[in-house]
Design a protein around this motif. Structure first.
Motif, PDB file in Angstrom:
ATOM      1  N   SER A  33     -31.537 -13.142 -33.248  1.00 16.74           N
ATOM      2  CA  SER A  33     -32.862 -13.817 -33.561  1.00 16.74           C
ATOM      3  C   SER A  33     -32.705 -15.310 -32.786  1.00 16.74           C
ATOM      4  O   SER A  33     -31.536 -15.561 -32.492  1.00 16.74           O
ATOM      5  N   ILE A  34     -33.728 -15.702 -32.567  1.00 15.82           N
ATOM      6  CA  ILE A  34     -33.811 -17.104 -32.120  1.00 15.82           C
ATOM      7  C   ILE A  34     -32.947 -18.093 -32.864  1.00 15.82           C
ATOM      8  O   ILE A  34     -31.972 -18.841 -32.540  1.00 15.82           O
ATOM      9  N   PHE A  35     -33.221 -17.822 -33.994  1.00 15.77           N
ATOM     10  CA  PHE A  35     -32.487 -18.882 -34.973  1.00 15.77           C
ATOM     11  C   PHE A  35     -30.999 -19.021 -34.818  1.00 15.77           C
ATOM     12  O   PHE A  35     -30.171 -19.937 -34.801  1.00 15.77           O
ATOM     13  N   ASP A  36     -30.549 -17.635 -35.059  1.00 14.11           N
ATOM     14  CA  ASP A  36     -29.140 -17.339 -34.913  1.00 14.11           C
ATOM     15  C   ASP A  36     -28.665 -17.583 -33.620  1.00 14.11           C
ATOM     16  O   ASP A  36     -27.276 -18.415 -33.540  1.00 14.11           O
ATOM     17  N   CYS A  37     -29.425 -17.449 -32.531  1.00 18.54           N
ATOM     18  CA  CYS A  37     -28.823 -17.543 -31.068  1.00 18.54           C
ATOM     19  C   CYS A  37     -28.763 -19.053 -30.663  1.00 18.54           C
ATOM     20  O   CYS A  37     -27.718 -19.561 -30.209  1.00 18.54           O
ATOM     21  N   THR A  38     -29.692 -19.969 -31.117  1.00 19.07           N
ATOM     22  CA  THR A  38     -29.588 -21.591 -30.939  1.00 19.07           C
ATOM     23  C   THR A  38     -28.264 -22.159 -31.485  1.00 19.07           C
ATOM     24  O   THR A  38     -27.622 -22.923 -30.724  1.00 19.07           O
ATOM     25  N   LEU A  39     -27.758 -21.765 -32.503  1.00 17.35           N
ATOM     26  CA  LEU A  39     -26.454 -22.246 -33.086  1.00 17.35           C
ATOM     27  C   LEU A  39     -25.211 -21.388 -32.340  1.00 17.35           C
ATOM     28  O   LEU A  39     -24.177 -22.312 -32.009  1.00 17.35           O
ATOM     29  N   SER A  40     -25.183 -20.243 -32.723  1.00 13.39           N
ATOM     30  CA  SER A  40     -23.944 -19.520 -31.929  1.00 13.39           C
ATOM     31  C   SER A  40     -23.825 -19.735 -30.261  1.00 13.39           C
ATOM     32  O   SER A  40     -22.660 -20.158 -29.863  1.00 13.39           O
ATOM     33  N   LYS A  41     -24.962 -19.962 -29.590  1.00 14.91           N
ATOM     34  CA  LYS A  41     -24.764 -19.845 -28.211  1.00 14.91           C
ATOM     35  C   LYS A  41     -24.866 -21.513 -27.813  1.00 14.91           C
ATOM     36  O   LYS A  41     -24.429 -21.903 -26.830  1.00 14.91           O
ATOM     37  N   HIS A  42     -25.509 -22.482 -28.592  1.00 19.73           N
ATOM     38  CA  HIS A  42     -25.751 -23.776 -27.938  1.00 19.73           C
ATOM     39  C   HIS A  42     -25.431 -24.799 -29.181  1.00 19.73           C
ATOM     40  O   HIS A  42     -25.901 -26.048 -28.884  1.00 19.73           O
ATOM     41  N   TRP A  43     -24.466 -24.592 -29.818  1.00 16.75           N
ATOM     42  CA  TRP A  43     -23.759 -25.483 -30.811  1.00 16.75           C
ATOM     43  C   TRP A  43     -23.499 -26.602 -29.814  1.00 16.75           C
ATOM     44  O   TRP A  43     -22.911 -26.514 -28.803  1.00 16.75           O
ATOM     45  N   THR A  44     -23.350 -27.964 -30.278  1.00 18.12           N
ATOM     46  CA  THR A  44     -22.827 -28.960 -29.609  1.00 18.12           C
ATOM     47  C   THR A  44     -21.827 -29.870 -30.569  1.00 18.12           C
ATOM     48  O   THR A  44     -21.476 -30.752 -29.556  1.00 18.12           O
ATOM     49  N   HIS A  45     -21.554 -29.585 -31.564  1.00 22.24           N
ATOM     50  CA  HIS A  45     -20.615 -30.589 -32.212  1.00 22.24           C
ATOM     51  C   HIS A  45     -20.001 -29.597 -33.393  1.00 22.24           C
ATOM     52  O   HIS A  45     -20.477 -28.637 -33.956  1.00 22.24           O
ATOM     53  N   GLY A  46     -18.914 -30.280 -33.989  1.00 17.89           N
ATOM     54  CA  GLY A  46     -18.082 -29.626 -34.887  1.00 17.89           C
ATOM     55  C   GLY A  46     -17.581 -28.119 -34.921  1.00 17.89           C
ATOM     56  O   GLY A  46     -17.625 -27.470 -35.758  1.00 17.89           O
ATOM     57  N   GLY A  47     -17.217 -28.037 -33.662  1.00 18.26           N
ATOM     58  CA  GLY A  47     -16.365 -26.645 -33.448  1.00 18.26           C
ATOM     59  C   GLY A  47     -17.309 -25.512 -33.722  1.00 18.26           C
ATOM     60  O   GLY A  47     -16.946 -24.377 -34.209  1.00 18.26           O
TER      61      GLY A  47
END
Length: 346
Positions: free
Chosen positions: A273-287
């Motif tokens: 899902s887009i919701f899952d992808c945005t965090l798993s692929k595009h996280w920016t902080h906090g490891g």
């Protein structure tokens, strides 16, 4: 709920289309970065980067890092930045050092518009070495001319009465500027954004919504621009539990801005899902725990088209540094915020 843009004309080939093109035509497809970047003279898009550089982290400091990794990463790509939106940098010492490194290593000549030339000292957890922090728009001379005066405004401060601004917090003063694109002949409005940090439980909780409205209105004040770009450290997660947060839905929906991470994740070849992808692929902080840095763009009539969106991994910066210098310390990152890269189309 967002309406995805998968049905719209795309500006890039999918991985499958690239493979098919190579198989049918025998074309040589550039699957790896260029040895050294070139200036972008394409009138159709701008090469944009965003990063909270955290006062240029270096080895031996109380908050250690290797900020030059990111510049070497830029050098290894096809195009040098047309724009680099930076947060938390000292205009007197670190910004000149950053510009000098970019002018030395990258194709092009770079200048900057800074929110505050002399920011107020703030005793940060990293000590006095990080005490002076402002935000800046770095632009490539030859691609852009400045048009008119900059706009600078204080973000609302969570936890204060009526979300009032806090003058001491120079790093939360945003900056925007109108630029004329010498290649396309068009004018754009660009903002380097840094909102104050706050926990979701801090009252009043409406401050992120107010900051979103303030940011959108300040950008919209540059009337007649043919592209609006606002990127930086928003210090706000895009989600709470299993749903998008209010400030994010208004930026992406009500105010009509495309989000680089969301845009990348709605591509058909992206799994899940887009919701899952945005965090798993595009996280920016906090490891990997949070996405709080964003690159937004819009046209006067609605969302902008983006392509080649990417959140720069730390090992990519390490590899680039090693490629050009022959050495790198993989334990030191260019920042605790991962940078965002995208091509933004007119």
């Amino acid at each position: 709920m967002f309406t995805t843009r998968r049905a719209q004309a795309r500006r890039r080939l999918s991985a499958a289309a690239v493979a098919l093109l190579a198989a049918v035509t025998g074309a040589v497809v550039n699957a790896t970065p260029a040895a050294a970047s070139a200036v972008n003279n394409n009138a159709n898009f701008l090469q944009v980067y965003v990063n909270n550089v955290e006062n240029l982290l270096t080895a031996g400091e109380s908050c250690a890092g290797d900020w030059q990794d990111l510049i070497y990463y830029m050098k290894r790509q096809d195009y040098s930045p047309d724009l680099f939106l930076v947060q938390q940098i000292d205009p007197q010492g670190e910004l000149p050092a950053l510009l000098n490194k970019m002018n030395t290593e990258l194709a092009g000549v770079y200048k900057a518009v800074v929110a505050q030339t002399h920011p107020v000292f703030d005793d940060t957890p990293c000590g006095a070495e990080k005490g002076y922090q402002s935000n800046a728009i770095i632009y490539r001379e030859g691609r852009f001319d400045l048009v008119g005066a900059k706009s600078a405004w204080q973000s609302y401060q969570p936890g204060s009465a009526n979300c009032a601004g806090w003058a001491k917090l120079s790093r939360s003063i945003n900056v925007a500027q109108r630029l004329r694109d010498q290649v396309s002949g068009k004018e754009i409005a660009v903002g380097s954004i840094h909102w104050p940090w706050h926990n979701l439980d801090v009252s009043p909780s409406s401050c992120p919504n107010q900051n979103a409205a303030l940011t959108a209105n300040k950008m919209a004040a540059f009337t007649g621009a043919q592209l609006y770009i606002a990127g930086g450290d928003f210090n706000q997660k895009d989600r709470s539990g299993g749903a998008w947060r209010g400030w994010y839905t208004t930026m992406h929906g009500t105010y009509g801005y495309t989000d680089a991470g969301f845009d990348d994740c709605e591509e058909p070849e992206q799994p899940g899902s887009i919701f899952d992808c945005t965090l798993s692929k595009h996280w920016t902080h906090g490891g990997g725990a949070a996405r709080i840095d964003y690159l937004f763009a819009k046209r006067p009539t609605g969302q902008a088209n983006m392509g080649y969106e990417h959140t720069v991994e730390y090992n990519e910066g390490d590899a680039a540094d090693d490629h050009y210098t022959g050495t790198d310390n993989p334990d030191l990152h260019y920042s605790s915020h991962r940078a965002i890269r995208a091509r933004i189309y007119y």
